[in-house]
Design a protein around this motif. Structure first.
Motif, PDB file in Angstrom:
ATOM      1  N   GLY A  52      -2.174   8.870 -35.749  1.00 23.47           N
ATOM      2  CA  GLY A  52      -1.947   8.054 -35.771  1.00 23.47           C
ATOM      3  C   GLY A  52      -0.440   7.711 -35.403  1.00 23.47           C
ATOM      4  O   GLY A  52       0.266   7.844 -36.060  1.00 23.47           O
ATOM      5  N   ASP A  53       0.079   5.923 -34.700  1.00 22.72           N
ATOM      6  CA  ASP A  53       1.473   5.852 -35.271  1.00 22.72           C
ATOM      7  C   ASP A  53       1.296   4.315 -35.467  1.00 22.72           C
ATOM      8  O   ASP A  53       0.761   3.988 -34.117  1.00 22.72           O
ATOM      9  N   ASP A  54       1.649   3.065 -36.024  1.00 26.19           N
ATOM     10  CA  ASP A  54       1.437   1.776 -36.001  1.00 26.19           C
ATOM     11  C   ASP A  54       2.202   1.173 -34.530  1.00 26.19           C
ATOM     12  O   ASP A  54       2.083   0.041 -34.613  1.00 26.19           O
ATOM     13  N   ARG A  55       3.459   2.028 -34.311  1.00 25.80           N
ATOM     14  CA  ARG A  55       3.953   1.165 -33.187  1.00 25.80           C
ATOM     15  C   ARG A  55       2.834   1.418 -32.472  1.00 25.80           C
ATOM     16  O   ARG A  55       3.547   0.720 -31.180  1.00 25.80           O
ATOM     17  N   VAL A  56       2.334   2.448 -32.070  1.00 28.04           N
ATOM     18  CA  VAL A  56       1.667   2.816 -30.387  1.00 28.04           C
ATOM     19  C   VAL A  56      -0.281   2.167 -31.045  1.00 28.04           C
ATOM     20  O   VAL A  56      -0.955   1.190 -30.286  1.00 28.04           O
ATOM     21  N   LEU A  57      -0.998   3.044 -31.915  1.00 28.46           N
ATOM     22  CA  LEU A  57      -1.661   3.314 -32.334  1.00 28.46           C
ATOM     23  C   LEU A  57      -2.072   3.199 -33.553  1.00 28.46           C
ATOM     24  O   LEU A  57      -1.881   4.077 -33.666  1.00 28.46           O
ATOM     25  N   SER A  58      -3.307   2.389 -34.131  1.00 29.03           N
ATOM     26  CA  SER A  58      -3.050   2.464 -36.142  1.00 29.03           C
ATOM     27  C   SER A  58      -4.334   4.271 -36.001  1.00 29.03           C
ATOM     28  O   SER A  58      -4.886   4.051 -35.214  1.00 29.03           O
TER      29      SER A  58
END
Length: 457
Positions: A244-250
């Motif tokens: 995941g990547d909080d800039r895109v999707l958790s």
């Protein structure tokens, strides 16, 4: 854990597998990449033209791997509260004629729609033949009742792309670049090819001869299979699918995408489909990713969280090498030759004493269960031994927990206390867990025989 370079023996195994696939599959070129520990640790390629081997930055068409990107955009809309996955399509994209399908059913190919568009094969003909959604769906868009079964549908993902455009108010590719590609550093992924890129070829089935394949823009069908990408960019996307990547999707929403929502139409329960992600289980491992094909190109991406390894394989031929199998073999070659070294065990930084009191053995009827603490206030409840219902639960901040996975996903777990503050029992979705089997002091459903346990005389 520091990510070390692969061993020479492992690297030779990888290039041998790639070379074998190129030779036996008669692919003009083949490129592969392996990710471990969140880093690109190996790339390799084979080509039929001396001195022109592609590297990890050469573009290939990736076909239906595009669907995973479209699914990410839809999940972002859900996480922003702009839609719910249970919403009918009509709520956000009216006038399609198939608006009773839910967004979740479209994501998991359970909408009952046809696999392909009416008319000539859309992958090899101009998009001008399908200028409107009604041209994509046709007069009889349904092949199965909505929500009844898995049936892979390319038009279904065209609808999802149009949904993204309707909610965002801008083209699908613009939303994709701003919200996914740029944050992940995928600068070599695009709707149209950017040099250097591979040309697509058909290889004659009975002779070593080539035929160029047309590279059509897919128009409205773009969200189902348009993208061009590279092994390096897809390696970055693989890391995102594992972490995941909080800039895109958790990480939680990415995990939801990889949760099986439909059994594959082959009837093989080991292969399922989540939201824009194929999920395959076997041998104690779970693979998540997607494959793709368009005339002149084959692509595959697999991730395995248990091993913290992912692999990508791209080829520029219509058929030949089994790229999905090759990608899985590259992944397994690393996992088996260089097993993942576990992180050191470390104690919790702090322990909630009230929570610690709940740990240990509990009984659901006569079935022995164990509740354990995990980092972040998460608790795990499952059988003491053998198989059975087991789930993790996240804290809600009010002394209750909500199931994250398994049988109890979404269910509420709470500790019921007596007037003196001591714990009487655990309540989980109407199930009562007690400290002793059928504890007469707890509100066991149906009650407990007052004569208690006895022998058989």
């Amino acid at each position: 854990m520091t990510n070390e370079e692969l061993l020479p023996t492992t690297r030779r195994t990888l290039i041998h597998r790639l070379a074998t696939a190129q030779a036996e599959g008669r692919a003009p070129s083949l490129v592969g990449a392996v990710v471990r520990g969140g880093e690109l640790v190996w790339t390799g390629s084979r080509t039929s033209v001396d001195g022109h081997a592609p590297d990890e930055n050469v573009q290939y068409r990736i076909g239906s791997i595009t669907k995973t990107f479209t699914a990410v955009l839809v999940m972002r809309l859900r996480d922003e509260g702009l839609l719910d996955l249970s919403d009918p399509l009509e709520k956000h994209l009216p006038g399609t004629g198939v608006g009773e399908i839910t967004i979740a059913d479209l994501l998991s190919h359970r909408g009952g729609l046809a696999a392909e568009t009416p008319g000539p094969w859309w992958e090899r003909t101009p998009a001008s033949l399908r200028p409107e959604l009604r041209d994509v769906l046709g007069e009889e868009p349904f092949k199965h009742p909505v929500g009844r079964r898995f049936h892979y549908s390319n038009p279904g993902y065209t609808l999802l792309g149009s949904l993204v455009e309707a909610v965002r108010g801008e083209p699908w590719e613009d939303v994709l670049r701003r919200e996914v590609l740029e944050p992940l550093g995928m600068h070599r992924t695009s709707r149209q090819p950017m040099a250097p890129h591979a040309d697509g070829w058909a290889v004659h089935p009975w002779a070593d001869a080539l035929l160029p394949e047309p590279a059509e823009d897919l128009g409205l069908m773009a969200p189902a299979g348009q993208l061009w990408s590279t092994a390096a960019d897809l390696a970055r996307f693989a890391v995102f699918l594992m972490q995941g990547d909080d800039r895109v999707l958790s990480a939680e929403s990415v995990h939801e995408m990889k949760t099986p929502a439909a059994v594959a139409d082959s009837g093989d329960e080991d292969q399922t489909y989540g939201f824009g992600v194929i999920v395959v289980s076997g041998g104690g491992r779970t693979f998540a990713g997607h494959s793709g094909s368009l005339p002149g190109f084959l692509a595959s991406l697999w991730t395995c969280e248990e091993e913290d390894v992912a692999a990508v394989v791209l080829a520029n031929c219509t058929s030949g090498p089994a790229v999905s199998a090759v990608a899985a073999e590259l992944l397994l070659a690393v996992a088996e030759a260089e097993p993942r070294i576990p992180e050191p065990w470390r104690p919790l930084p702090e322990v909630d004493q009230d929570l610690l009191e709940l740990t240990g053995a509990w009984y659901w009827g006569t079935s022995a269960q164990v509740l354990r603490l995990a980092p972040g206030g998460v608790v795990q409840l499952g059988p003491l031994a053998g198989g059975g219902r087991a789930s993790r639960f996240r804290p809600n901040g009010d002394g209750t927990w909500t199931g994250l996975d398994g049988y109890y996903a979404g269910e509420l777990l709470r500790a019921v206390r007596r007037p003196d503050g001591s714990v009487s029992h655990l309540d989980l979705g109407s199930f009562v867990f007690t400290r002793e089997p059928y504890d007469p002091e707890a509100p066991v459903p149906g009650g407990v025989d007052p004569e208690g346990w006895r022998g058989l005389s």
